[in-house]
Design a protein around this motif. Sequence first.
Motif, PDB file in Angstrom:
ATOM      1  N   LYS A 211     -14.985  17.654  65.529  1.00  0.00           N
ATOM      2  CA  LYS A 211     -16.378  18.205  65.113  1.00  0.00           C
ATOM      3  C   LYS A 211     -16.668  17.847  67.281  1.00  0.00           C
ATOM      4  O   LYS A 211     -18.071  18.739  67.122  1.00  0.00           O
ATOM      5  CB  LYS A 211     -17.357  16.734  64.852  1.00  0.00           C
ATOM      6  CG  LYS A 211     -16.572  16.311  63.334  1.00  0.00           C
ATOM      7  CD  LYS A 211     -17.221  16.016  62.353  1.00  0.00           C
ATOM      8  CE  LYS A 211     -17.536  13.999  62.901  1.00  0.00           C
ATOM      9  NZ  LYS A 211     -18.114  13.758  62.121  1.00  0.00           N
TER      10      LYS A 211
ATOM     11  N   LEU B   6     -17.476  21.641  60.448  1.00  0.00           N
ATOM     12  CA  LEU B   6     -16.827  21.068  59.653  1.00  0.00           C
ATOM     13  C   LEU B   6     -17.461  21.045  57.953  1.00  0.00           C
ATOM     14  O   LEU B   6     -18.737  20.970  57.438  1.00  0.00           O
ATOM     15  CB  LEU B   6     -17.115  19.109  59.773  1.00  0.00           C
ATOM     16  CG  LEU B   6     -16.928  18.203  58.558  1.00  0.00           C
ATOM     17  CD1 LEU B   6     -15.369  18.022  58.311  1.00  0.00           C
ATOM     18  CD2 LEU B   6     -17.754  17.320  58.539  1.00  0.00           C
TER      19      LEU B   6
ATOM     20  N   GLY C 137     -14.364  14.720  55.949  1.00  0.00           N
ATOM     21  CA  GLY C 137     -14.124  14.256  56.994  1.00  0.00           C
ATOM     22  C   GLY C 137     -14.997  13.000  57.085  1.00  0.00           C
ATOM     23  O   GLY C 137     -15.263  11.976  57.858  1.00  0.00           O
TER      24      GLY C 137
ATOM     25  N   THR D  50     -10.252  17.557  54.262  1.00  0.00           N
ATOM     26  CA  THR D  50     -11.615  17.853  54.963  1.00  0.00           C
ATOM     27  C   THR D  50     -10.817  18.942  55.243  1.00  0.00           C
ATOM     28  O   THR D  50     -10.165  19.096  55.106  1.00  0.00           O
ATOM     29  CB  THR D  50     -11.492  16.460  55.977  1.00  0.00           C
ATOM     30  OG1 THR D  50     -10.998  15.514  55.519  1.00  0.00           O
ATOM     31  CG2 THR D  50     -12.168  17.150  56.767  1.00  0.00           C
TER      32      THR D  50
ATOM     33  N   PHE E  92     -11.928  22.026  58.042  1.00  0.00           N
ATOM     34  CA  PHE E  92     -13.069  22.884  58.941  1.00  0.00           C
ATOM     35  C   PHE E  92     -12.332  24.075  59.053  1.00  0.00           C
ATOM     36  O   PHE E  92     -11.151  24.408  58.879  1.00  0.00           O
ATOM     37  CB  PHE E  92     -11.437  22.327  60.481  1.00  0.00           C
ATOM     38  CG  PHE E  92     -12.352  20.541  60.822  1.00  0.00           C
ATOM     39  CD1 PHE E  92     -13.718  20.452  61.105  1.00  0.00           C
ATOM     40  CD2 PHE E  92     -12.020  20.100  60.952  1.00  0.00           C
ATOM     41  CE1 PHE E  92     -14.124  19.219  61.997  1.00  0.00           C
ATOM     42  CE2 PHE E  92     -12.160  18.353  60.633  1.00  0.00           C
ATOM     43  CZ  PHE E  92     -13.131  18.483  61.798  1.00  0.00           C
TER      44      PHE E  92
END
Length: 467
Positions: free
Chosen positions: A328, A334, A338, A351, A353
């Motif tokens: 981040k 994101l 997370g 999570t 990204f």
Amino acid sequence: MSAPTAAREATAPGPLSAPVPLAELEIRHTKIFINNEWHESSSGKQFATWNPATGEKICEVEEGDKVDVDKAVLAAREAFQIGSAWRRMDASARGRLLNKLADLLERDRVVLSTIESIDAGKLFLQAYFVDLDGAIKTLRYYAGWSDKIQGRTIPVDGDYLTFTRHEPIGVCGQIIPAGFPPGVVNIVPGLGRTAGAVIASHLDIDKVAFTGSTEIGKRIQEAAGKSNLKRVTLELGAKNPNIIFADADLDFAIEQAHHGLFFNQGQCCLAGSRIFVEESVYKEFICKSITRAQKHVIGNPLNGTVTHGPQIDKKQYDKILSLIESGKKEGAKLECGGLPWGDKGFFIQPTVFSEVTDEMRIAKEEIFGPVQQIIKFKTVDEVIKRANNTHYGLVAAVFTKDINKAFTVASALQAGTVWVNCYNAMHVQSPFGGFKMSGNGREMGEYGLQEYTEIKTITIKIPQKNS
């Protein structure tokens, strides 16, 4: 000793006819197994093992050290003495013993899968259908090899008969990973934190095989190098590239990429953590990957309806969360997850990204957690160069309907295994190992046998008749 609460509460069945974990698990063995007997540690020390889903202590296990390693090595060395029962055993009989061990794993498959789930946080059904299945298949595969390891006759110059024998290399120290029981057994289960260096430097061990982090692997190799000239095989860290071209079957590629990363909560050396997606399908890939990640059911890994369990321990949990924060801060987007999940245990949300660039920590360091990084690329030459721009080289994958492109990329990727239009397609018959800092040597298949044998050349003078 009764199982912790997590096991007793696992009542929800999985799919129809699927196995279910034991509701009441008795912990029967916590000692060190040497020479077919259970031993307390020579030091009297024990260490606790914890359930990562609940934070509850499972039991205390005997902690081995150098004295215990010495006992195990001595027992193994005696088995190699001329005239010993093990040395004189028929090769076919060795195969029967390996098959018997596989039979016992089959018999206790539910028990072992339950233990694995409680101890490592692995989904029970994954432990049952993947881990135990792999261990059983490995034992049966090598049971078949036991009386088929053959040398060659070689036509040399002169009046000689020359042939080769493949003989066992000697005493081997196997330092194996937590959470993945393979088809080999550690020389001393329950060893303490310093055991790897003890095994690697032991003068009476002829070979060391280690599976784990690159940092520890380097220490193992250094320790081995300071003792006698022993063989060392290492299967270490990875930052595996998974390349998705626009002409791939996108929905299938998304599903394969998802399982290739999130299997065992990302705690897998094979994890496809650098997902390179061609620019024209990048946004669609991200959108569908987010939807797929958000479908996970997080919770008790013994519950058959749960699809995402905890990380194995607090140290790994903290490391993953730290790397998520670094992503981040360094500018990655994101897309979902997370965060920690629940009020106990070491759970992290799946999570995803996007907008990840090659210089970010999450794109360079092995996270070993449920963190999917999706990276954009434009051309074949570019993605090959970027995929190879890593110290690691364990596995890689490419998804495309263009067979010429597939062969071009697969040939250029610097990895021990390359999958085309599939991921995590592991087989006991195929060699497995890494390039570069992902290790050396190979396990599995016929190639794996070569790591555990010495080749002896025998030449015999052939008497000739007088003319």
